[in-house]
Motif scaffolding. Sequence first.
Motif, PDB file in Angstrom:
ATOM      1  N   GLU A 192      28.124  34.930  50.329  1.00 51.60           N
ATOM      2  CA  GLU A 192      27.718  36.175  50.969  1.00 51.60           C
ATOM      3  C   GLU A 192      28.889  36.913  51.614  1.00 51.60           C
ATOM      4  O   GLU A 192      28.734  38.048  52.067  1.00 51.60           O
ATOM      5  CB  GLU A 192      26.646  35.887  52.038  1.00 51.60           C
ATOM      6  CG  GLU A 192      25.399  35.190  51.496  1.00 51.60           C
ATOM      7  CD  GLU A 192      24.757  35.957  50.359  1.00 51.60           C
ATOM      8  OE1 GLU A 192      24.645  37.199  50.482  1.00 51.60           O
ATOM      9  OE2 GLU A 192      24.360  35.332  49.361  1.00 51.60           O
ATOM     10  N   LYS A 193      30.057  36.276  51.650  1.00 53.70           N
ATOM     11  CA  LYS A 193      31.215  36.905  52.290  1.00 53.70           C
ATOM     12  C   LYS A 193      32.062  37.651  51.263  1.00 53.70           C
ATOM     13  O   LYS A 193      32.029  37.334  50.075  1.00 53.70           O
ATOM     14  CB  LYS A 193      32.058  35.839  52.996  1.00 53.70           C
ATOM     15  CG  LYS A 193      31.328  35.166  54.151  1.00 53.70           C
ATOM     16  CD  LYS A 193      32.235  34.152  54.836  1.00 53.70           C
ATOM     17  CE  LYS A 193      31.520  33.499  56.013  1.00 53.70           C
ATOM     18  NZ  LYS A 193      32.387  32.500  56.703  1.00 53.70           N
ATOM     19  N   PRO A 194      32.831  38.640  51.697  1.00 52.63           N
ATOM     20  CA  PRO A 194      33.672  39.410  50.761  1.00 52.63           C
ATOM     21  C   PRO A 194      34.798  38.565  50.169  1.00 52.63           C
ATOM     22  O   PRO A 194      35.240  37.574  50.755  1.00 52.63           O
ATOM     23  CB  PRO A 194      34.236  40.537  51.631  1.00 52.63           C
ATOM     24  CG  PRO A 194      33.355  40.588  52.836  1.00 52.63           C
ATOM     25  CD  PRO A 194      32.889  39.197  53.061  1.00 52.63           C
ATOM     26  N   THR A 195      35.262  38.988  49.021  1.00 57.95           N
ATOM     27  CA  THR A 195      36.474  38.463  48.402  1.00 57.95           C
ATOM     28  C   THR A 195      37.578  39.484  48.637  1.00 57.95           C
ATOM     29  O   THR A 195      37.352  40.686  48.496  1.00 57.95           O
ATOM     30  CB  THR A 195      36.270  38.238  46.893  1.00 57.95           C
ATOM     31  OG1 THR A 195      35.283  37.227  46.700  1.00 57.95           O
ATOM     32  CG2 THR A 195      37.570  37.818  46.218  1.00 57.95           C
ATOM     33  N   ALA A 196      38.780  39.012  48.985  1.00 65.59           N
ATOM     34  CA  ALA A 196      39.861  39.937  49.318  1.00 65.59           C
ATOM     35  C   ALA A 196      41.140  39.571  48.578  1.00 65.59           C
ATOM     36  O   ALA A 196      41.440  38.391  48.369  1.00 65.59           O
ATOM     37  CB  ALA A 196      40.111  39.946  50.823  1.00 65.59           C
ATOM     38  N   PHE A 197      41.903  40.601  48.190  1.00 62.73           N
ATOM     39  CA  PHE A 197      43.197  40.430  47.529  1.00 62.73           C
ATOM     40  C   PHE A 197      44.224  41.347  48.188  1.00 62.73           C
ATOM     41  O   PHE A 197      43.915  42.494  48.520  1.00 62.73           O
ATOM     42  CB  PHE A 197      43.113  40.789  46.043  1.00 62.73           C
ATOM     43  CG  PHE A 197      42.222  39.882  45.243  1.00 62.73           C
ATOM     44  CD1 PHE A 197      42.715  38.696  44.706  1.00 62.73           C
ATOM     45  CD2 PHE A 197      40.895  40.208  45.023  1.00 62.73           C
ATOM     46  CE1 PHE A 197      41.897  37.858  43.970  1.00 62.73           C
ATOM     47  CE2 PHE A 197      40.073  39.380  44.294  1.00 62.73           C
ATOM     48  CZ  PHE A 197      40.576  38.197  43.752  1.00 62.73           C
ATOM     49  N   ASP A 198      45.441  40.839  48.338  1.00 64.25           N
ATOM     50  CA  ASP A 198      46.565  41.641  48.826  1.00 64.25           C
ATOM     51  C   ASP A 198      47.792  41.248  48.017  1.00 64.25           C
ATOM     52  O   ASP A 198      48.008  40.053  47.746  1.00 64.25           O
ATOM     53  CB  ASP A 198      46.827  41.384  50.314  1.00 64.25           C
ATOM     54  CG  ASP A 198      45.629  41.731  51.177  1.00 64.25           C
ATOM     55  OD1 ASP A 198      45.493  42.913  51.547  1.00 64.25           O
ATOM     56  OD2 ASP A 198      44.824  40.822  51.465  1.00 64.25           O
ATOM     57  N   ILE A 199      48.603  42.227  47.667  1.00 69.56           N
ATOM     58  CA  ILE A 199      49.784  41.949  46.851  1.00 69.56           C
ATOM     59  C   ILE A 199      50.897  42.918  47.219  1.00 69.56           C
ATOM     60  O   ILE A 199      50.645  44.098  47.513  1.00 69.56           O
ATOM     61  CB  ILE A 199      49.441  42.045  45.346  1.00 69.56           C
ATOM     62  CG1 ILE A 199      50.626  41.571  44.482  1.00 69.56           C
ATOM     63  CG2 ILE A 199      48.989  43.440  44.958  1.00 69.56           C
ATOM     64  CD1 ILE A 199      50.264  41.396  43.012  1.00 69.56           C
ATOM     65  N   PRO A 205      32.858  34.098  43.985  1.00 72.23           N
ATOM     66  CA  PRO A 205      33.275  33.668  45.318  1.00 72.23           C
ATOM     67  C   PRO A 205      33.185  32.150  45.461  1.00 72.23           C
ATOM     68  O   PRO A 205      32.613  31.464  44.612  1.00 72.23           O
ATOM     69  CB  PRO A 205      32.266  34.362  46.235  1.00 72.23           C
ATOM     70  CG  PRO A 205      31.034  34.488  45.387  1.00 72.23           C
ATOM     71  CD  PRO A 205      31.533  34.733  43.991  1.00 72.23           C
ATOM     72  N   HIS A 206      33.754  31.638  46.525  1.00 72.66           N
ATOM     73  CA  HIS A 206      33.633  30.219  46.840  1.00 72.66           C
ATOM     74  C   HIS A 206      32.158  29.865  47.013  1.00 72.66           C
ATOM     75  O   HIS A 206      31.381  30.659  47.541  1.00 72.66           O
ATOM     76  CB  HIS A 206      34.417  29.908  48.122  1.00 72.66           C
ATOM     77  CG  HIS A 206      34.563  28.459  48.418  1.00 72.66           C
ATOM     78  ND1 HIS A 206      33.570  27.707  49.002  1.00 72.66           N
ATOM     79  CD2 HIS A 206      35.606  27.602  48.208  1.00 72.66           C
ATOM     80  CE1 HIS A 206      33.987  26.456  49.149  1.00 72.66           C
ATOM     81  NE2 HIS A 206      35.217  26.365  48.674  1.00 72.66           N
ATOM     82  N   LYS A 207      31.777  28.695  46.561  1.00 69.53           N
ATOM     83  CA  LYS A 207      30.363  28.302  46.579  1.00 69.53           C
ATOM     84  C   LYS A 207      29.761  28.297  47.984  1.00 69.53           C
ATOM     85  O   LYS A 207      28.561  28.517  48.148  1.00 69.53           O
ATOM     86  CB  LYS A 207      30.202  26.913  45.949  1.00 69.53           C
ATOM     87  CG  LYS A 207      30.494  26.847  44.452  1.00 69.53           C
ATOM     88  CD  LYS A 207      29.500  27.672  43.652  1.00 69.53           C
ATOM     89  CE  LYS A 207      29.726  27.506  42.158  1.00 69.53           C
ATOM     90  NZ  LYS A 207      28.775  28.337  41.365  1.00 69.53           N
ATOM     91  N   LEU A 208      30.586  28.071  48.995  1.00 74.60           N
ATOM     92  CA  LEU A 208      30.078  28.037  50.364  1.00 74.60           C
ATOM     93  C   LEU A 208      30.231  29.371  51.083  1.00 74.60           C
ATOM     94  O   LEU A 208      29.920  29.473  52.267  1.00 74.60           O
ATOM     95  CB  LEU A 208      30.804  26.938  51.157  1.00 74.60           C
ATOM     96  CG  LEU A 208      30.650  25.512  50.613  1.00 74.60           C
ATOM     97  CD1 LEU A 208      31.416  24.526  51.481  1.00 74.60           C
ATOM     98  CD2 LEU A 208      29.175  25.125  50.526  1.00 74.60           C
ATOM     99  N   SER A 209      30.721  30.387  50.376  1.00 74.05           N
ATOM    100  CA  SER A 209      30.924  31.699  51.007  1.00 74.05           C
ATOM    101  C   SER A 209      30.435  32.830  50.119  1.00 74.05           C
ATOM    102  O   SER A 209      31.029  33.904  50.086  1.00 74.05           O
ATOM    103  CB  SER A 209      32.415  31.895  51.329  1.00 74.05           C
ATOM    104  OG  SER A 209      32.892  30.909  52.206  1.00 74.05           O
TER     105      SER A 209
END
Length: 412
Positions: free
Chosen positions: A91-98, A85-89
Amino acid sequence: MLLEFSCSNYKAIKEKIVFSMVAGSDKSHQEELYEFDDYRVSRITSVYGANGAGKSTLIDAVGYLGFLVRECVKFQEGDKIPRTPHKLSAEKPTAFDIQFVVDGIRYAYGFSMNDVEFLDEYLYHFPSGRQAKIFEREGTKFSYGIKYKKELSQLESKTKSNKLFLTTAEAWCSLKEIIHPFRFFKEELIVHGIGPDNWFEYSAEQIRTNSGMKQILVVFMQKIGIPIKDIQVKIENRQLTTQDMPLELLNKVQMLTGMGSLQTIEVKFVYKDYILNINEESQGTQKLFKLLCPFIDVLVNGKVLFYDELEASLHPALVDELIHTFKNWKSEKNPQLIFSSHDTSLLDLDLFRRDQIWFAERNPRLCTTEYYSLVELKNVRKDDNIKKGYINGRYSTIPLKGSSLIEVLGGE
């Protein structure tokens, strides 16, 4: 073919980004676009940006999505999901849509996850132009389209929290609405980054077994000034011995992998008066050997190819030839090429549409990478010198703009 890709909280990408292959209303080069339903779709797109801006991150994100769909079936219960994940996030989810097209049907697929589980997942299709649900997943709760409930509901118990339902379902069901989208990720979405790859092995096997592919490669190299007469490929599997590694390590490798052999590949270029091992050839020739076979496969079979730094180690004329081949290829199938580049000679509206030129730029205030196409910028005319504007920083930030290395070093 690919229609649209988006993701958030992946490496340099913090906020949601959207990358689209759907063409706008611009009428330039429209004869090169694919027609699908009410869409016009680009067959080729370029991505530019400064070093560290995030060009490679976009391509890597697509590759990571494909990796998860193909390989999460191998995750054991309790295994963490390999995530960056991004270094500043963190704890937040990672999301993908295609959104993509297989056999004339549009599909929409996506999911979000943290380090230990997939939080949600969905798969829709558009068989008559309107969205229809195949399945949705929210934690451990599933719902299905009416015609898929009977078969898919039996697979809920087989889906662990760290595995995607699409991947699990493909292994156990016979529904084409599951098999076709999975096939897109497994066979039709091809991603080549700047790191290690197995394209050398693929090309060697193609040359060894496919005489037609071999002839194409030999003739093409002759036409660009490499006067080879033949390509010889020798592939052998030999038993691992203590000469390859210490006995203790050898035993561990055999125990963990079940492998006791080592594959060796020898590629030689045959000239009129001498023979060279491929390792003795230039970096450009070596790259051509690795690139052309997969490139031809993508063209002939209508796949989607993401390629990072296409021009690396290649003469500009060769890059131009590859791009023109893609632009002018005539086939019932719809291959696509998305590549990153620093080659400003390709920034030409006589070559690309404005919606086929994309930029990656790092937003220092938000600490994230953003992506946008030339068509999204105001006051860009069809007769503008895009190359000059890019170098001058008109479309995106460029390195050392307003400064120089002499100033950095303390000189005058």
